[in-house]
Design a protein around this motif. Structure first.
Motif, PDB file in Angstrom:
ATOM      1  N   TRP A  80       7.225   4.550   5.519  1.00 44.91           N
ATOM      2  CA  TRP A  80       6.976   5.385   4.348  1.00 44.91           C
ATOM      3  C   TRP A  80       6.271   4.589   3.258  1.00 44.91           C
ATOM      4  O   TRP A  80       5.299   5.049   2.658  1.00 44.91           O
ATOM      5  N   ARG A  81       6.761   3.368   2.988  1.00 45.98           N
ATOM      6  CA  ARG A  81       6.122   2.534   1.965  1.00 45.98           C
ATOM      7  C   ARG A  81       4.668   2.256   2.321  1.00 45.98           C
ATOM      8  O   ARG A  81       3.803   2.261   1.444  1.00 45.98           O
ATOM      9  N   TRP A 100       8.722   4.112  -2.514  1.00 46.57           N
ATOM     10  CA  TRP A 100       9.022   4.867  -1.297  1.00 46.57           C
ATOM     11  C   TRP A 100       9.928   6.037  -1.636  1.00 46.57           C
ATOM     12  O   TRP A 100       9.626   7.155  -1.291  1.00 46.57           O
TER      13      TRP A 100
END
Length: 172
Positions: A80-81, A100
């Motif tokens: 996600w990051r 995130w």
């Protein structure tokens, strides 16, 4: 109701910064996540040893929840990051997008830059990565770009430093 403000064609348009961080940042963030989980595992083991209930059901339930949540965190958070983290530098400003769970997009004019730093922790050094921090005269704090390949980070520091020195307007 007031009309929406439409930017003048000559005005900059808010958009995603152009560059992604290195794909090796995924490994960095995964290793950091596993480090956090290791600390939690030690706490779980200490609880197991110190507590002596007649039944260990609570321990097994907490361990199961911890294992599932920890695995989801260690696998999902870095992905996600990586999808969110972006950066861009121009002769006048540095743009970042990070986070995130809580995502942030920042634009800092280089005429507000006070320092430009390159940082490398032990894991980042092993992976050939670095972080660039631009400290500005802003109450919001410095802008950080994590997970850059070392040569990219070194070039960015040089370019931002040169651009900040060349910038004559003082925005303070």
């Amino acid at each position: 109701m007031e009309p929406l403000v439409v930017p003048h064609p000559a005005s900059p348009v808010l958009r995603d910064p152009a560059h992604r961080v290195s794909r090796r940042a995924l490994a960095l963030w995964t290793i950091q996540a596993v480090g956090v989980l290791a600390v939690l595992l030690v706490a779980q083991v200490v609880w197991w040893v110190v507590d002596d209930p007649p039944s260990r059901t609570a321990h097994w339930l907490v361990a199961l929840v911890w294992l599932v949540a920890g695995a989801a965190y260690a696998v999902g958070m870095p992905q996600w990051r990586y999808r969110v983290h972006r950066w861009e530098a121009t002769p006048r400003a540095v743009y970042t997008q990070s986070g995130w769970l809580r995502q942030e997009r920042r634009i800092a004019p280089l005429n507000r830059a006070q320092t430009v730093d390159l940082e490398r922790g032990p894991v980042a050094q092993l992976l050939g990565l670095a972080s660039v921090t631009v400290t500005t005269a802003s109450a919001a704090g410095p802008i950080r770009i994590h997970g850059l390949d070392l040569p990219v980070a070194e070039q960015l520091v040089e370019a931002l430093t040169a651009a900040a020195v060349a910038e004559r307007d003082d925005a303070t």
